[in-house]
Design a protein around this motif. Structure first.
Motif, PDB file in Angstrom:
ATOM      1  N   TYR A 107       0.832  -1.202   0.000  1.00  0.00           N
ATOM      2  CA  TYR A 107       0.000   0.000   0.000  1.00  0.00           C
ATOM      3  C   TYR A 107       0.872   1.260   0.000  1.00  0.00           C
ATOM      4  O   TYR A 107       1.813   1.378   0.783  1.00  0.00           O
ATOM      5  CB  TYR A 107      -0.922   0.015   1.224  1.00  0.00           C
ATOM      6  CG  TYR A 107      -1.769  -1.234   1.328  1.00  0.00           C
ATOM      7  CD1 TYR A 107      -2.848  -1.433   0.476  1.00  0.00           C
ATOM      8  CD2 TYR A 107      -1.476  -2.233   2.252  1.00  0.00           C
ATOM      9  CE1 TYR A 107      -3.624  -2.580   0.549  1.00  0.00           C
ATOM     10  CE2 TYR A 107      -2.242  -3.382   2.335  1.00  0.00           C
ATOM     11  CZ  TYR A 107      -3.314  -3.552   1.486  1.00  0.00           C
ATOM     12  OH  TYR A 107      -4.069  -4.696   1.565  1.00  0.00           O
ATOM     13  N   GLU A 108       0.541   2.164  -0.909  1.00  0.00           N
ATOM     14  CA  GLU A 108       1.226   3.447  -0.985  1.00  0.00           C
ATOM     15  C   GLU A 108       0.189   4.555  -0.923  1.00  0.00           C
ATOM     16  O   GLU A 108      -0.865   4.470  -1.560  1.00  0.00           O
ATOM     17  CB  GLU A 108       2.032   3.549  -2.288  1.00  0.00           C
ATOM     18  CG  GLU A 108       3.130   2.495  -2.411  1.00  0.00           C
ATOM     19  CD  GLU A 108       3.852   2.574  -3.746  1.00  0.00           C
ATOM     20  OE1 GLU A 108       3.435   3.402  -4.587  1.00  0.00           O
ATOM     21  OE2 GLU A 108       4.806   1.800  -3.953  1.00  0.00           O
ATOM     22  N   ARG A 109       0.503   5.631  -0.182  1.00  0.00           N
ATOM     23  CA  ARG A 109      -0.446   6.716   0.019  1.00  0.00           C
ATOM     24  C   ARG A 109       0.091   8.027  -0.526  1.00  0.00           C
ATOM     25  O   ARG A 109       1.241   8.386  -0.265  1.00  0.00           O
ATOM     26  CB  ARG A 109      -0.770   6.856   1.510  1.00  0.00           C
ATOM     27  CG  ARG A 109      -1.620   5.704   2.036  1.00  0.00           C
ATOM     28  CD  ARG A 109      -1.745   5.740   3.548  1.00  0.00           C
ATOM     29  NE  ARG A 109      -2.716   4.748   4.005  1.00  0.00           N
ATOM     30  CZ  ARG A 109      -2.459   3.457   4.155  1.00  0.00           C
ATOM     31  NH1 ARG A 109      -1.248   2.988   3.884  1.00  0.00           N
ATOM     32  NH2 ARG A 109      -3.401   2.609   4.571  1.00  0.00           N
ATOM     33  N   ASP A 110      -0.758   8.719  -1.257  1.00  0.00           N
ATOM     34  CA  ASP A 110      -0.469  10.068  -1.741  1.00  0.00           C
ATOM     35  C   ASP A 110      -1.343  11.010  -0.934  1.00  0.00           C
ATOM     36  O   ASP A 110      -2.566  11.013  -1.068  1.00  0.00           O
ATOM     37  CB  ASP A 110      -0.782  10.175  -3.236  1.00  0.00           C
ATOM     38  CG  ASP A 110      -0.454  11.553  -3.801  1.00  0.00           C
ATOM     39  OD1 ASP A 110      -0.141  12.455  -3.012  1.00  0.00           O
ATOM     40  OD2 ASP A 110      -0.511  11.718  -5.040  1.00  0.00           O
ATOM     41  N   THR A 111      -0.737  11.816  -0.077  1.00  0.00           N
ATOM     42  CA  THR A 111      -1.486  12.689   0.823  1.00  0.00           C
ATOM     43  C   THR A 111      -1.552  14.125   0.321  1.00  0.00           C
ATOM     44  O   THR A 111      -1.867  15.036   1.075  1.00  0.00           O
ATOM     45  CB  THR A 111      -0.860  12.681   2.226  1.00  0.00           C
ATOM     46  OG1 THR A 111       0.523  13.077   2.125  1.00  0.00           O
ATOM     47  CG2 THR A 111      -0.929  11.298   2.842  1.00  0.00           C
ATOM     48  N   SER A 112      -1.261  14.314  -0.963  1.00  0.00           N
ATOM     49  CA  SER A 112      -1.356  15.651  -1.540  1.00  0.00           C
ATOM     50  C   SER A 112      -2.826  16.030  -1.698  1.00  0.00           C
ATOM     51  O   SER A 112      -3.724  15.350  -1.199  1.00  0.00           O
ATOM     52  CB  SER A 112      -0.641  15.703  -2.890  1.00  0.00           C
ATOM     53  OG  SER A 112      -1.261  14.833  -3.818  1.00  0.00           O
ATOM     54  N   GLU A 113      -3.100  17.101  -2.432  1.00  0.00           N
ATOM     55  CA  GLU A 113      -4.484  17.566  -2.595  1.00  0.00           C
ATOM     56  C   GLU A 113      -5.358  16.500  -3.241  1.00  0.00           C
ATOM     57  O   GLU A 113      -6.519  16.319  -2.873  1.00  0.00           O
ATOM     58  CB  GLU A 113      -4.500  18.847  -3.439  1.00  0.00           C
ATOM     59  CG  GLU A 113      -5.881  19.446  -3.587  1.00  0.00           C
ATOM     60  CD  GLU A 113      -5.854  20.750  -4.341  1.00  0.00           C
ATOM     61  OE1 GLU A 113      -6.944  21.267  -4.659  1.00  0.00           O
ATOM     62  OE2 GLU A 113      -4.756  21.263  -4.611  1.00  0.00           O
ATOM     63  N   ASN A 114      -4.801  15.762  -4.201  1.00  0.00           N
ATOM     64  CA  ASN A 114      -5.529  14.654  -4.834  1.00  0.00           C
ATOM     65  C   ASN A 114      -5.201  13.369  -4.065  1.00  0.00           C
ATOM     66  O   ASN A 114      -4.322  12.605  -4.455  1.00  0.00           O
ATOM     67  CB  ASN A 114      -5.139  14.527  -6.306  1.00  0.00           C
ATOM     68  CG  ASN A 114      -5.477  15.764  -7.089  1.00  0.00           C
ATOM     69  OD1 ASN A 114      -6.544  16.336  -6.922  1.00  0.00           O
ATOM     70  ND2 ASN A 114      -4.562  16.203  -7.946  1.00  0.00           N
ATOM     71  N   LEU A 117      -4.924   6.217  -2.434  1.00  0.00           N
ATOM     72  CA  LEU A 117      -4.311   5.027  -1.862  1.00  0.00           C
ATOM     73  C   LEU A 117      -4.137   4.018  -2.985  1.00  0.00           C
ATOM     74  O   LEU A 117      -5.100   3.686  -3.681  1.00  0.00           O
ATOM     75  CB  LEU A 117      -5.182   4.440  -0.754  1.00  0.00           C
ATOM     76  CG  LEU A 117      -4.786   3.056  -0.227  1.00  0.00           C
ATOM     77  CD1 LEU A 117      -3.431   3.104   0.457  1.00  0.00           C
ATOM     78  CD2 LEU A 117      -5.844   2.515   0.733  1.00  0.00           C
ATOM     79  N   THR A 118      -2.914   3.534  -3.176  1.00  0.00           N
ATOM     80  CA  THR A 118      -2.637   2.561  -4.232  1.00  0.00           C
ATOM     81  C   THR A 118      -2.294   1.220  -3.596  1.00  0.00           C
ATOM     82  O   THR A 118      -1.439   1.138  -2.712  1.00  0.00           O
ATOM     83  CB  THR A 118      -1.467   3.015  -5.119  1.00  0.00           C
ATOM     84  OG1 THR A 118      -1.839   4.244  -5.770  1.00  0.00           O
ATOM     85  CG2 THR A 118      -1.156   1.975  -6.183  1.00  0.00           C
ATOM     86  N   GLU A 119      -2.983   0.185  -4.044  1.00  0.00           N
ATOM     87  CA  GLU A 119      -2.735  -1.185  -3.585  1.00  0.00           C
ATOM     88  C   GLU A 119      -2.169  -1.995  -4.748  1.00  0.00           C
ATOM     89  O   GLU A 119      -2.819  -2.146  -5.781  1.00  0.00           O
ATOM     90  CB  GLU A 119      -4.030  -1.818  -3.081  1.00  0.00           C
ATOM     91  CG  GLU A 119      -3.873  -3.265  -2.639  1.00  0.00           C
ATOM     92  CD  GLU A 119      -5.186  -3.877  -2.194  1.00  0.00           C
ATOM     93  OE1 GLU A 119      -5.155  -4.978  -1.619  1.00  0.00           O
ATOM     94  OE2 GLU A 119      -6.248  -3.260  -2.425  1.00  0.00           O
TER      95      GLU A 119
END
Length: 319
Positions: A107-114, A117-119
């Motif tokens: 799992y990878e998370r992008d916490t920017s404005e957009n 969560l990528t699995e």
């Protein structure tokens, strides 16, 4: 997502588990009817033995399902900054590790404005890969799910609608309605109850539904199962599951009643009642270590290991 463990599957049936488009899950003590600083729980089952290990925060870190000496499955849950980072499902048969059927979920998370969560789902032999992207609004509400495989890509869009005191979430996959969940909270005997009506569709056509009542603690009180009657263009009730709890908060009875309307005499069934009797371990808070299920008189046994209480170091003497 399906979970392969029998005991956990039964727990999931008695709680609310969406069938599709579900976010990655981690599990805690409450999912296993456990309380207090539990470190390990070993469950004796009809098909073998299951072991669950937890961290000091009560999160499931490892589960092992053993069918016999050489056949077993292990799942590891790994966290980073309090969030699920990896889930690894390892399969062993005849004592040998099977890399073709063992799967890693990263799992990878992008916490920017957009927010996203990528699995990434990858088999240990790299032969099978799948990617699921979960997109969120700025208010952290799930908006869209994109699942990519070799066969192609499926996209599920979630819409939210509020009418009076009810909120309906619709799951639309590749342009067709797949599922809807309507939730409302109503007062009941000075407390609140949550009512959840879930409908499932096939190619946009209604198929079945279930309506669940949950108390303020999130425990299932009742669930009515429906099937869609295409001739009358409405949902028809099939059966109702009702659950009561004892003073310790564990299930005391499960009663299943069957709808009798428009059912032939040969198909009518009497109500089925299951009762549960517990032996507790004497801890505080107490957990059950033996459960008798009637009328079949089957027995479930658990061995529970607790974290040792941390004794604070004595303060140095004051001068």
């Amino acid at each position: 997502m399906k979970h392969k463990f029998g005991f956990l599957f039964l727990v999931c049936l008695l709680s609310y588990c969406p069938l599709e488009a579900q976010l990655p899950e981690s599990f805690t003590l409450s999912d296993f009817e456990l309380r207090g600083p539990v470190k390990k729980c070993v469950v004796q089952t009809a098909y073998g033995e299951e072991t669950f290990e937890f961290d000091k925060k009560g999160r499931l870190q490892k589960s092992l399902t053993r069918y016999n000496e050489g056949d077993y499955d292990i799942t590891y849950y790994r966290f980073q900054d309090g969030l699920l980072k990896e889930r690894r499902d390892e399969v062993y048969r005849n004592g040998e590790f099977e890399d073709q059927t063992s799967i890693a979920h990263i799992y990878e998370r992008d916490t920017s404005e957009n927010k996203r969560l990528t699995e990434k789902i990858i088999s240990y032999d790299q032969a099978f890969q799948e990617r699921v992207d979960y997109f969120f609004s700025t208010a952290d509400r799930l908006q869209r799910i994109v699942r990519s495989r070799e066969e192609g890509t499926d996209e599920t869009t979630l819409t939210y609608e509020i009418y009076k005191d009810e909120e309906t979430t619709s799951y639309i996959q590749n342009g067709q309605l797949q599922k809807s969940i309507r939730v409302s909270v109503k007062p009941k005997n000075g407390k609140s109850e949550k009512i959840e009506l879930q409908k499932e569709y096939d190619a946009g056509h209604p198929v079945k539904a279930q309506e669940s009542r949950l108390d303020s603690r999130g425990r299932l009180l009742s669930r009515v199962y429906f099937e869609f009657d295409s001739l009358k263009n409405t949902f028809r009730p099939l059966k109702t599951l009702s659950i009561s709890y004892n003073a310790e908060g564990f299930t005391e009875t499960e009663t299943t009643t069957y709808a009798s309307e428009e059912v032939s005499k040969s198909e009518k069934r009497e109500a089925e009642v299951r009762k549960f009797i517990y032996q507790m371990d004497g801890q505080e808070p107490a957990n059950w270590i033996r459960k008798i299920i009637q009328p079949e008189n089957s027995v479930e046994r658990r061995k529970i290991e607790y974290f040792k209480k941390e004794v604070p170091e004595p303060e140095p003497p004051k001068n």
